[in-house]
Enzyme design. Structure first.
Site: not given
Ligand code: COS
Length: 386
Positions: A122, A124, A129, A131, A157, A267, A341, A345, A368
């Protein structure tokens, strides 16, 4: 979707035996070699572990989320590197195709994912980019019947093992709506891998950068065939993944607690077993109670996940999955800390294994979605409700 009870009980017993007889004895080898032995990977394929979550019609075992969580709980009871080998096929690498892919995409990819012939990963996260996933910069420009992809994906991963990536790239403008999910075979010209990441723990798991330079990906490889839906696909995949990670965290907590109780029984200090001292018992009790709370949360959320329409998002379930991820990953951090803990040791010495779990579980609070991202999702959902 779920496996019938009798077959599931059989599978669970087989997994438990496999962990006890094959994986736990190989933990030191994995730690030393930073590699999961090939014969173990073959056994995993034979057992069907790569296809736990994939429906039977596409060659998998077809577990429900509740069942998958039970298996994840078991897998948490050994080095996390083992689960990582097939974890992306079960979760974040494959679920986008299953949830939002076209029937043709499902038929083309899922059977090979389920058998373990094709490792999915996966992609992303990027250097800028993490969080803020919606800020990703990897570009995908349409050129004829292909998209041309350019960008860098970070901390991916299983990238070194992957035959294909579920990869998010920008086909449109700024923000979440401009993102599409692609199925990107790893052997396409223009794809290269960065150096293996050197990590705090979880030796045997493989992560690195994925670099895309003018990679031509057929437009037909957009998941679901429609651009602009990739961010939602990624979020749905992560909701599910977060629940799996919560169950895994409970499994590790169980293992560390078992190790701690065993040590406290054996122990002796001040002429008696250290486990007979109430201050040691308090640490064990706190860990047991927190584990019980976390596992109850996972089971409840998994039941709710199974009750909603498959592939559809439900903000209440997403919020609860974030609660479980936040609580269970933080909980296992505390349990691992107490485990060290209780060992005194010896807990700082690699041979006793709690030191290893202490380092390994640190990642669970980060990937995640960090704990802070889970808090944000929970808080936002509470504020959104009438
Ligand atoms: N399921 C379906 N749709 C979702 C959703 C979910 N769980 N969460 C958000 N959406 C949708 C929203 O409804 C929105 O749709 P509309 O534009 O139609 O309204 C769209 O996605 C954008 O969502 P949102 O405005 O909430 O996005 P943000 O940029 O504010 O961010 C977070 C949302 C912070 C929650 C998101 O970026 C996130 O989860 N970040 C962490 C990323 C992560 O876990 N990375 C790990 C990498 S993989 S190991």
């Amino acid at each position: 979707m779920s496996l019938d009870t009798e077959s599931f009980e059989l599978l669970l017993a087989t997994v438990q035996r496999f962990i006890h007889e094959r994986l736990v004895p190989a933990e030191n080898t994995v730690e030393e070699l930073d590699e999961v032995p090939a014969d173990i990977v073959e056994d995993m394929k034979e057992m069907g572990l790569f296809g736990l979550s994939i429906p039977e019609e596409y060659g998998g075992i077809g577990l429900s989320m509740s069942q998958e969580c039970q298996v994840a709980f078991e897998l948490g009871q050994t080095a996390l590197a083992f689960r990582s080998v097939f974890g992306t096929n079960v979760g974040i690498g494959s679920q986008g195709i299953l949830m939002d892919g076209t029937e043709e995409q499902k038929r083309e990819f899922l059977p090979r994912v389920a058998s373990g012939e094709l490792i999915m990963s996966f992609a992303l996260t990027e250097p800028d980019a993490g969080s803020d996933a919606a800020a990703l910069k990897t570009r995908a420009e349409l050129d004829g019947d292909c998209y041309v992809l350019n960008g860098v994906k970070r901390f991916i991963t299983n990238a070194p093992r992957a035959g294909a990536f579920t990869l998010m790239a920008r086909t449109g403008g700024e923000g979440a709506g401009g993102i599409s999910s692609f199925i990107v075979p790893s052997n396409l010209p223009g794809i290269s891998l960065g150096k293996p990441d050197k990590k705090m723990g979880q030796r045997g798991t493989k992560t690195c950068d994925v670099i895309l330079e003018n990679v031509r990906v057929p437009a037909a490889n957009i998941i679901g065939g429609v651009p602009g839906k990739g961010f939602k696909t990624a979020m749905k995949v992560l909701d599910r993944g977060r629940l799996h990670v919560s169950a895994l965290s409970c499994g590790v907590a169980q293992r560390v607690l078992n190790e701690s109780v065993a040590y406290a029984r054996e122990r002796k200090q001040f002429g008696q077993r250290i486990g007979d001292f109430q201050l040691v018992q308090a640490m064990l009790a706190d860990s047991q109670a927190e584990l019980y709370a976390g596992w109850s949360m996972v089971q409840d959320c998994a039941r709710r996940y199974d009750a909603k329409p498959a592939g559809k998002s439900d903000p209440d379930v997403s919020m609860r999955a974030s609660c479980a991820k936040m609580f269970c990953t933080e909980m296992v951090g505390r349990v691992a800390d107490r485990g060290v803990q209780v060992h005194g040791g010896a807990g700082y010495i690699n041979e006793y294994k709690v030191e290893r779990f202490y380092r390994d579980v640190r990642l669970l609070r980060l990937y995640e979605g960090t704990t802070q991202i889970q808090q944000l999702i929970i808080g936002r959902e509470l504020m959104r409700r009438d």
